[in-house]
Design a protein around this motif. Structure first.
Motif: not given
Length: 461
Positions: A247-255, A302-308, A425-428
């Protein structure tokens, strides 16, 4: 992390004994002349012995009798020890012992996650919290703390003494809003970059753990492996194995954390979307998704949470996942720290956006005694070799993975609270970069003011 607990009631008994011997007519330090704790509870007297020069001497210890009170401990899962391990059985026995000692009943309350915070907020506002001890995520605890709905642990604990140094006791968890509010039993876990060992062996790719041990584990090597793993293995013209998913939001958080930055600088009340370290991490994530095209997108979004959970299909080489997500996989999974970016260090390798611990709400009757009772339920022998051994061994079959978590991942998470700020606005931000392929720098500038306004608004509560 140092262990700590409330001042043992034995100390109170000793002070009463000394006062009696000196002829003092009034009890001190929170008791009246009848030896009753000033909390409205009654007490019963237990006799213990202490060695003096003249031999054994009896000392009275006051143990509160709570009259059958039910002490509720709540979470969004069942906290009742299952009784399947030796540690669980020991704790169940200890709970029964503590219930008898204080004349209480300990009840574990399981509230569905989607209902949990609403239930807490409603009952806290009414001054009657639905549980005496509540499990809460840090991102939910921050607003509650700013509204005065949670008690700082300094009100009912002391740092100097332990019930039993060898026991698996409660520990103080990291501070929030400049003060310590939470506690929990320690477990050595952490979020890492997992990989499909079966795929790595099949494709003859170098093991990430070996690369890490050789000092070669970084963003460049991560990208190199992801590109090598993305293949059309059956020559039908379609990619059927992918280098990465998440999930790219969390990927960004981690990186971002692994690059020495943070999505929100909570300590300084400053937005982090425009921080150069965040921008550098966002550029890397954008490259994964939109330049190298090594990411499997199962849902079409690409930004769907289910991608996790896309990695569970077994056709993804590398993926960000928590250990609890591995319970139903059909392949061997390994784990390695999320690689550090150019500005990062091994001290921080991931963003802990789901950090949670135990809190005591304002309005709970006798919080000191409630805490004392709960902590005593953990005064059990250390049966496991280390805290969380049974759990980790239920998730990982290779000791190398457990060693990697305990030695290189546990304790390297940076607690992240961006979800605590309404309208942040992390999602946006991620949508524009990943779905719309917008410039990272321009996107950071676009959302900078909105992000800072969200931080400022929470701080004014």
């Amino acid at each position: 992390m140092r262990k700590w607990n409330v001042l043992p009631l034995m100390l109170l008994a000793v002070m009463l004994f000394v006062s009696a011997c000196s002829g003092g007519g009034t009890a001190q330090n929170g008791t009246d002349s009848e030896g009753t704790v000033n909390s409205g509870t009654t007490t019963e007297t237990a006799e213990t012995e202490t060695e003096t020069e003249g031999g054994a001497e009896e000392v009275a210890a006051d143990i509160p009798d709570l009259g059958g009170r039910v002490i509720k401990v709540a979470a969004w899962w069942d906290l009742t020890p299952a009784g399947e391990t030796a540690s669980d059985k020991a704790r169940l026995d200890k709970i029964a012992e503590v219930e008898k000692k204080y004349n209480v009943k300990i009840e574990f309350v399981n509230v569905p996650f989607e209902e949990y915070m609403n239930k807490f907020t409603t009952t806290a506002l009414a001054g009657e919290p639905f549980a005496d001890i509540v499990q809460m995520e840090y991102k939910s605890a921050l607003p509650a703390i700013l509204k005065g709905q949670l008690l700082p642990i300094s009100e009912f604990t002391t740092a100097e003494n332990n019930i039993n140094q060898e026991a698996n006791l409660i520990t103080k968890f990291p501070a929030i809003a400049g003060e310590y509010y939470s506690f929990d039993n320690p477990i050595s876990i952490g979020l890492g970059l997992h990989y499909n060992r079966d795929l790595f062996k099949k494709m003859s790719l170098p093991d990430p753990q070996e690369l890490y041990n050789q000092g070669e584990w970084n963003w460049d090597k991560f990208m190199e492996l992801a590109k090598q793993a993305t293949k059309d293995t059956d020559n039908d013209g379609k990619i059927d194995v992918y280098g990465f998913s998440g999930w790219p939001i969390d990927v960004l958080r981690h990186l971002t954390a692994a690059n020495g930055g943070t999505i929100v600088d909570d300590e300084n009340s400053k937005e982090g979307l425009s921080d150069p370290k965040t921008i550098e991490a966002a550029e890397f994530v954008k490259r994964l998704y939109n330049v190298e095209n090594v990411v499997k997108v199962k849902t079409g979004d690409k930004t769907n949470w289910e991608e996790s959970n896309t990695f569970k299909d077994g056709d993804v080489a590398l993926f960000t996942a928590a250990e609890w997500q591995l319970g139903d996989i059909t392949f061997a999974a390994g784990v390695v720290p999320i690689p550090n970016g150019p500005q990062g260090s091994k001290d921080v390798t991931y963003a802990n956006n789901a950090a949670s611990a135990k809190f005591i709400p304002k309005g709970v009757e006798d919080p000191k005694i409630v805490y004392q009772i709960y902590e005593e339920t953990y005064d059990i022998p250390q049966i496991e070799e280390y805290p969380g051994q049974d759990y980790l061994e239920s998730r990982y079959t290779d000791e190398k993975d457990i060693a990697m978590i305990r030695e290189h991942i546990a304790g390297t998470g940076r607690i992240l609270l961006d979800d605590a700020y309404a309208g942040y606005p992390i999602g946006d931000y991620v949508n524009d970069i990943i779905k719309n392929n917008a410039s990272v720098t321009a996107t950071a500038e676009k959302y900078k003011a909105q992000a800072q306004a969200a931080v400022d608004k929470l701080g004014k509560q």
